[in-house]
Motif scaffolding. Structure first.
Motif, PDB file in Angstrom:
ATOM      1  N   ARG A 113       0.837  -1.216   0.000  1.00 13.10           N
ATOM      2  CA  ARG A 113       0.000   0.000   0.000  1.00 13.10           C
ATOM      3  C   ARG A 113       0.863   1.254   0.000  1.00 13.10           C
ATOM      4  NH1 ARG A 113      -3.547  -3.311   2.887  1.00 13.10           N
ATOM      5  NH2 ARG A 113      -2.525  -2.923   4.874  1.00 13.10           N
ATOM      6  N   ARG A 114       1.918   1.254   0.815  1.00 17.11           N
ATOM      7  CA  ARG A 114       2.835   2.399   0.847  1.00 17.11           C
ATOM      8  C   ARG A 114       3.518   2.587  -0.497  1.00 17.11           C
ATOM      9  NH1 ARG A 114       6.425   1.090   5.860  1.00 17.11           N
ATOM     10  NH2 ARG A 114       7.871   2.356   4.658  1.00 17.11           N
ATOM     11  N   LYS A 124       1.093   4.223  -3.034  1.00 15.49           N
ATOM     12  CA  LYS A 124       0.983   5.667  -2.783  1.00 15.49           C
ATOM     13  C   LYS A 124       2.244   6.413  -3.205  1.00 15.49           C
ATOM     14  CE  LYS A 124      -2.296   5.317   0.992  1.00 15.49           C
ATOM     15  NZ  LYS A 124      -2.496   5.399   2.437  1.00 15.49           N
ATOM     16  N   ARG A 170       2.379   9.116  -6.216  1.00 11.98           N
ATOM     17  CA  ARG A 170       2.790  10.476  -5.864  1.00 11.98           C
ATOM     18  C   ARG A 170       3.991  10.914  -6.707  1.00 11.98           C
ATOM     19  NH1 ARG A 170       2.477   9.761  -0.742  1.00 11.98           N
ATOM     20  NH2 ARG A 170       4.563   8.919  -0.516  1.00 11.98           N
TER      21      ARG A 170
END
Length: 183
Positions: free
Chosen positions: A68-69, A72, A76
């Motif tokens: 999940r990190r 993101k 980004r």
């Protein structure tokens, strides 16, 4: 003699990795710096997709958190890089400098196999980050790279190195757990 179809499992990441490879190779811009930006956007989008696929495999909690990190962070980074895109005539020749690192990353990642999807994802993302670093090093060896692009390259390299350390530690931890027989 009738021909037999060859059947084997390409794994859950195969199509996403192939699409990322194709997208990176076709992301041609106006200069070596613009090519790097376009290829790195495709790279990050591919990394996010590979991580989403890992999440669909119901990995252990720690791996799911890392995936999940990663989604993101990759999303980004792609958005940040879009600000550096340039308009103008395509310069195909300036894209050729990235062929070797893209191919090396793809070959290394596609060679990873195994039965534990979490371990495979960790190893593939480590190669993914190595590929970004190598592409960045190729760009930094070129003359006349815009300052904003150099700054983006340096920030990306720092982030990739930091992420690789986290992924390598998770891989080591997972191997230690397997060795001890822990779930």
């Amino acid at each position: 003699m009738p021909s037999e179809a060859i059947s084997f499992d390409l794994g859950p990441f195969f199509y996403a990795e192939t699409a990322m490879y194709d997208n990176m190779r076709s992301a041609i811009g106006t200069s070596s710096g613009d090519n790097w930006v376009r290829m790195m956007i495709a790279h990050h989008e591919g990394g996010a997709e590979i991580s989403r696929i890992a999440l669909q495999q119901n990995p252990p909690l720690r791996i799911a958190d890392l995936a999940r990190r990663t989604v993101k962070a990759q999303e980004r980074a792609a958005v940040q890089l879009e600000k550096l895109l340039r308009d103008g005539p395509v310069n195909m020749e300036s894209a050729f400098i990235f062929v070797s690192p893209i191919q090396s990353m793809h070959d290394a990642s596609m060679a990873i196999d195994g039965s534990d999807v979490s371990e495979i994802w960790l190893r593939k993302m480590i190669e993914h980050h190595r590929g970004a670093i190598e592409m960045s090093n190729v760009l930094l060896s070129q003359p006349r790279i815009p300052k904003k692009t150099v700054t983006a390259v340096e920030e990306l390299n720092n982030a990739q190195h930091a992420d690789m350390k986290v992924l390598e530690q998770a891989l080591d931890d997972q191997k230690s757990q397997e060795h001890r027989g822990s779930p």
